[in-house]
Design an enzyme around this catalytic site. Structure first.
Site, PDB file in Angstrom:
ATOM      1  N   THR A   1      -8.420   6.594  -2.955  1.00  0.00           N
ATOM      2  CA  THR A   1      -9.773   6.110  -3.282  1.00  0.00           C
ATOM      3  C   THR A   1     -10.798   7.231  -3.102  1.00  0.00           C
ATOM      4  O   THR A   1     -11.840   7.216  -3.736  1.00  0.00           O
ATOM      5  CB  THR A   1     -10.158   4.904  -2.412  1.00  0.00           C
ATOM      6  OG1 THR A   1      -9.774   5.151  -1.060  1.00  0.00           O
ATOM      7  CG2 THR A   1      -9.479   3.636  -2.909  1.00  0.00           C
TER       8      THR A   1
ATOM      9  N   LYS B   1     -14.303   8.540  -5.308  1.00  0.00           N
ATOM     10  CA  LYS B   1     -15.614   8.880  -4.731  1.00  0.00           C
ATOM     11  C   LYS B   1     -16.080  10.241  -5.239  1.00  0.00           C
ATOM     12  O   LYS B   1     -17.247  10.422  -5.597  1.00  0.00           O
ATOM     13  CB  LYS B   1     -15.540   8.852  -3.204  1.00  0.00           C
ATOM     14  CG  LYS B   1     -15.317   7.452  -2.654  1.00  0.00           C
ATOM     15  CD  LYS B   1     -14.826   7.442  -1.202  1.00  0.00           C
ATOM     16  CE  LYS B   1     -14.280   6.047  -0.873  1.00  0.00           C
ATOM     17  NZ  LYS B   1     -13.616   6.012   0.447  1.00  0.00           N
TER      18      LYS B   1
ATOM     19  N   HIS C   1       0.788  -1.236   0.000  1.00  0.00           N
ATOM     20  CA  HIS C   1       0.000   0.000   0.000  1.00  0.00           C
ATOM     21  C   HIS C   1       0.817   1.283   0.000  1.00  0.00           C
ATOM     22  O   HIS C   1       0.241   2.369  -0.046  1.00  0.00           O
ATOM     23  CB  HIS C   1      -0.944   0.032   1.204  1.00  0.00           C
ATOM     24  CG  HIS C   1      -2.134  -0.856   1.062  1.00  0.00           C
ATOM     25  ND1 HIS C   1      -3.321  -0.431   0.507  1.00  0.00           N
ATOM     26  CD2 HIS C   1      -2.318  -2.157   1.402  1.00  0.00           C
ATOM     27  CE1 HIS C   1      -4.185  -1.432   0.515  1.00  0.00           C
ATOM     28  NE2 HIS C   1      -3.600  -2.493   1.046  1.00  0.00           N
TER      29      HIS C   1
ATOM     30  N   LYS D   1      -8.797  14.024   3.654  1.00  0.00           N
ATOM     31  CA  LYS D   1      -7.926  12.851   3.708  1.00  0.00           C
ATOM     32  C   LYS D   1      -7.070  13.029   4.961  1.00  0.00           C
ATOM     33  O   LYS D   1      -7.067  14.114   5.564  1.00  0.00           O
ATOM     34  CB  LYS D   1      -7.031  12.769   2.467  1.00  0.00           C
ATOM     35  CG  LYS D   1      -6.306  14.075   2.145  1.00  0.00           C
ATOM     36  CD  LYS D   1      -5.558  14.041   0.817  1.00  0.00           C
ATOM     37  CE  LYS D   1      -6.456  14.085  -0.397  1.00  0.00           C
ATOM     38  NZ  LYS D   1      -6.375  12.863  -1.198  1.00  0.00           N
ATOM     39  N   ARG D   2      -6.334  11.989   5.363  1.00  0.00           N
ATOM     40  CA  ARG D   2      -5.450  12.146   6.509  1.00  0.00           C
ATOM     41  C   ARG D   2      -4.477  13.306   6.257  1.00  0.00           C
ATOM     42  O   ARG D   2      -4.058  13.554   5.125  1.00  0.00           O
ATOM     43  CB  ARG D   2      -4.697  10.837   6.778  1.00  0.00           C
ATOM     44  CG  ARG D   2      -5.575   9.758   7.434  1.00  0.00           C
ATOM     45  CD  ARG D   2      -6.040  10.143   8.824  1.00  0.00           C
ATOM     46  NE  ARG D   2      -4.951  10.157   9.785  1.00  0.00           N
ATOM     47  CZ  ARG D   2      -4.744   9.202  10.694  1.00  0.00           C
ATOM     48  NH1 ARG D   2      -5.557   8.165  10.793  1.00  0.00           N
ATOM     49  NH2 ARG D   2      -3.732   9.278  11.523  1.00  0.00           N
TER      50      ARG D   2
ATOM     51  N   LYS E   1       0.683  14.471   1.235  1.00  0.00           N
ATOM     52  CA  LYS E   1      -0.606  14.804   0.613  1.00  0.00           C
ATOM     53  C   LYS E   1      -0.725  16.307   0.322  1.00  0.00           C
ATOM     54  O   LYS E   1      -1.660  16.745  -0.340  1.00  0.00           O
ATOM     55  CB  LYS E   1      -1.763  14.315   1.495  1.00  0.00           C
ATOM     56  CG  LYS E   1      -1.811  12.780   1.615  1.00  0.00           C
ATOM     57  CD  LYS E   1      -2.918  12.329   2.562  1.00  0.00           C
ATOM     58  CE  LYS E   1      -2.894  10.826   2.813  1.00  0.00           C
ATOM     59  NZ  LYS E   1      -3.470  10.052   1.698  1.00  0.00           N
TER      60      LYS E   1
END
Length: 842
Positions: free
Chosen positions: A677, A681, A378, A569-570, A575
């Site tokens: 993911t 969405k 992952h 998101k986290r 990110k």
């Protein structure tokens, strides 16, 4: 003119919610009242909203039970190959509405509650999220369970029943504060304890090497108590099982050797054993080598393998024997999928069982093990890779360390034979990392002990083969595969966005819900005025509803005609929530410079949790809240720009925010986000994406057409080239005046006037040791955001791009992902056949 339909009447017209037959509704009301009275022991005049939720949950659960029993009976008779998906995380969210969707009960329940004077949405809001995950990896496991059941696979999800899931996040004075998630406080109506399948799990002790094999002795025992949760497929009458283990001290725990006065302490010490399933470790993409975490990993693996082997032995189909004893058939009947390296101990544990307990020779056992296990990677971030100290291993799991050494010895013999004289390759490929303190590299263990290794998006799988697993790919290229992630369209479209699901069903029918590729047919409607209007209208309704939610919870007035620009998101440096912040500040400065220009109004929403020990991530949250405090109170800006930090982002908040979003921010540095993911969405729910060519964004652009996404920034090759050349943030800072202004404002206390140097660490990081090269993508990001603003001013062209995106979503169904795992890794064939419905009158 007829008056507008009430919310209740409008819902009744949504066909994807199932039919509300009169008999059905009457039965539901009767069962609801029965549960209120007999299960909850409550009278209507003292019952509260939570009681009503529990009564409804039990009523819906009744519809699962017959199908659940029948499904398991069907598997027992047919004896299919079974797949065991082992994960330390299952981020399930709420269960009630998803169950009603999958059983086509939604409209009937709604009508029954309405007739009883209750509002179903109010009751649904009483349910706690099952937050047994951190983010993407745990939510992927939940989507996979839904797809495996919907595709008729004999599948089991195995994990830990954490007493406390991911912490609840509160923002106090702009800072994240964590509180314990006591999700089981009022009980969980969806689980069934199965004490009859309790299993012992051993820790510590020592090994004895005897002529007849190896014994692991003087161990401490903890019992694993299973709790089963039903997993219904979409309208196919199949109900699979998620089995989560809870830790229990044995009755004799600490009492064997207690002396006078020690009895009370011995009983209190039972907590030590039971702490194993107390709490989810809240790290996302970060390895923290704690003993309790290794205990959790072995606990789930040991209990699960005992269950797998018990089920393999007692299967009676096609055999007169009471038990199967021929383990050579195990890989024909069992597939084990390891969700990241967290359950890697399954490999040495299966070897221990086969060699020490079942007395197979090593070669036979190893062949069985490799053909049974498969590993999903992952992440490529080095700080996330699990590398356990050997001394911790030898203390906690001495036999497993011996087995790992033997696996490694044989593995390195093969490497030496394939690449004679290449000693550096032996060092790189060893399962044991030497130097400093010796460590076990769990990813290497997983690759060597599995027949298939996969990444979770095409670009990620390619990076694995080219970089961190290059040596292994060169030796065993046949093992490496790609399985691009997906999401379940049941929860992430039908359930959370019924308005959109309905206008799609009106055009192309309902089959897309189980075959998402059919969304391609929406390309025929890209110039259809009525469809364009409908898509825009559904989005506007979702935005209004979310705006009301935000005003209730955050007391901020927001402009529902503004662009909802969302990054949820986290919180993590890779990110790049900081890149988003720099755009917000730049846009703010531009509005201030020319306040009379026609700016595209935006509401920027950022949400996500920071791991409690991740200082930089917590500072990023504080920066976002600080920027909001200044911008949201600036009268010059008005409602043209608002910044909101979405508190306590979780599955249930995602289900509200995503359908209301216009712009999806997917802006990680190329080569760092394995897949993503959330990106899928947003795409499925009618948002446009601004993003880098990273993770699944690459394939999303391919499916929808690159023109229909806002792609910017460095590609992986550019990042590599910049690494070779050397990344110097000051060059960008000195060359780009708007970037310099933004950084100077953060550094000078413009956003923290009471503590001018509050953000000096963030600025120092960005200027001097930013691994994720925020400044290198700043200029292109700002230009790309200008294109976003321009298009948003043309609603019709914007909506056409939205339709192209929705039409390109078929590939990103987890049904497609799971069908590929089944055929290409597990050797199983998915089916869309239904089981016969049980007679509900039974």
């Amino acid at each position: 003119m007829s008056k507008p339909l009430s919310d209740h009447d409008r819902k009744k017209q949504i066909s994807v919610r199932g039919l509300a037959g009169v008999e059905n509704v009457a039965d539901l009301k009767q069962n609801f009242n029965r549960h209120l009275h007999f299960t909850l022991v409550k009278d209507r005049n003292v019952a509260n909203k939570r009681d009503y939720y529990f009564a409804l949950a039990h009523t819906v659960r009744d519809h699962l039970v017959g199908r659940w029993i029948r499904t398991q009976q069907h598997y027992y008779e047919k004896d299919p190959k079974r797949v065991y998906y082992i994960s330390l995380e299952f981020y399930m969210g709420r269960t009630l509405q998803n169950t009603m969707v999958n059983l086509a009960l939604e409209n009937a329940c709604d009508e029954a509650m309405y007739q009883l004077g209750l509002d179903m949405e109010d009751l649904e809001d009483m349910e706690e999220d099952a937050g047994l995950g951190n983010g993407g990896l745990g939510r992927l496991a939940a989507c996979f369970l839904d797809s495996m059941a919907s595709l008729g696979l004999a599948a089991y999800g195995y994990g830990i029943r954490y007493e406390f899931g991911i912490f609840n996040q509160r923002i106090v004075n702009g800072w994240q504060v964590e509180e314990a998630d006591d999700w089981l406080r009022y009980g969980n109506p969806w689980e069934k304890a199965r004490p009859e399948y309790m299993r012992p799990v051993h820790f510590y002790g020592r090994t004895e090497h005897q002529p007849d094999g190896v014994k692991w002795v003087d161990t401490q025992v903890v019992l694993a108590l299973p709790y089963d949760t039903p997993v219904p497929g979409y309208r196919n009458n199949i109900v699979n099982t998620m089995r989560l283990w809870s830790a229990k001290a044995p009755c004799e725990f600490n009492l064997k050797d207690f002396n006078v006065g020690g009895y009370i302490q011995a009983v209190l010490d039972r907590n030590l054993a039971e702490n194993i399933s107390r709490v989810l470790y809240p790290n996302d993409n970060f390895f923290e080598g704690k003993e309790l975490r290794l205990k959790q990993e072995y606990f789930v693996v040991s209990a699960t393998l005992q269950d797998i082997i018990r089920r393999f032995k007692v299967s009676k189909f096609g055999s007169r024997e009471v038990t199967r004893t021929d383990f050579s058939k195990l890989p024909d009947k069992v597939a084990i999928q390891l969700n990241d390296t967290h359950p890697a101990m399954a490999i040495p544990e299966l070897m221990r069982v086969l060699v020490d307990s079942e007395k197979l020779n090593w070669e036979t056992a190893w062949d069985i093990c490799v053909r049974t296990c498969a590993y999903t990677n992952h992440t490529v971030l080095p700080e996330a890779l699990e590398r356990w100290p050997v001394d911790l291993f030898s203390h906690l799991l001495p036999r497993h360390l011996e087995i790992i050494y033997e696996i490694n010895r044989r593995h390195l013999e093969k490497v030496a034979a394939a690449f004679p004289g290449d000693v550096d390759r032996l060092r790189r490929m060893s399962l044991i990392e030497e130097g400093g303190q010796k460590r076990v590299n769990m990813a290497h263990l997983c690759i060597v002990g599995s027949h298939a290794v996969n990444g979770v998006a095409r670009i990620h799988s390619d990076i694995l083969k080219a970089t961190i697993f290059k040596d292994f790919y060169e030796m065993e290229p046949h093992k490496f595969q790609n399985k691009t992630n997906g999401i379940t369209p049941r929860r992430w479209l039908v359930m959370c966005n019924p308005g959109l699901a309905e206008i799609i069903a009106e055009r192309i029918g309902e089959d897309f819900i189980r075959d998402l590729d059919q969304l391609q047919r929406l390309r025929d409607f890209v110039d259809d005025e009525a469809f364009i209007r409908d898509v825009a209208k559904v989005k506007q309704e979702n935005k209004l509803k979310f705006a009301v939610h935000l005003e209730e919870h955050y007391k901020v007035k927001i402009n529902p005609n503004s662009m909802f620009d969302v990054q949820v998101k986290r919180i993590h440096e890779y990110k790049r929530q900081l890149l988003n912040c720099l755009h917000i500040i730049t846009y703010y400065n531009r509005i201030k410079r020319e306040p009379n220009k026609q700016w595209t109004p935006r509401t920027v929403m950022i949400g996500g949790k920071a791991a409690p020990g991740y200082h930089t991530a917590k500072m990023i949250i504080r920066l976002i809240t600080a920027i909001g405090e200044i911008i949201n109170h600036d009268p010059v800006v008005g409602d043209r720009l608002k910044v909101i930090f979405l508190e306590n982002y979780r599955v249930t908040l995602a289900e509200k925010a995503i359908p209301a979003s216009d712009l999806s921010e997917q802006i990680s540095t190329a080569g760092t986000e394995a897949s993503g993911t959330g990106n899928m969405k947003f795409m499925l729910n009618g948002a446009l994406t601004i993003g880098t060519m990273d993770g699944a964004n690459v394939e999303m652009a391919e499916e929808a057409g690159e023109d229909n996404l806002f792609i910017f920034g460095m590609r992986v090759d550019d990042v590599d080239a910049l690494d070779k050349k050397g990344y110097h943030a000051e060059e960008y800072y000195n060359r780009l005046p708007e970037l310099k202004q933004a950084i100077d404002q953060i550094a000078g206390g413009f956003f923290s006037p009471k503590q001018p140097d509050l953000f000096k660490e963030i600025v120092n990081m960005l200027m001097h040791h930013d691994r994720f090269k925020v400044f290198a993508d700043y200029e292109d990001y700002i230009k790309c955001q200008e294109k976003v603003n321009a298009l948003y001013k043309n609603p019709k062209e914007w909506t056409k791009k939205v339709i192209y995106n929705i039409a390109g979503c078929g590939k990103f169904s987890s049904d497609r992902t799971i069908a590929q795992y089944a055929r290409e890794i597990w050797g199983m064939e998915p089916t869309l056949e239904k089981l016969p419905a049980p007679d509900d009158k039974q």
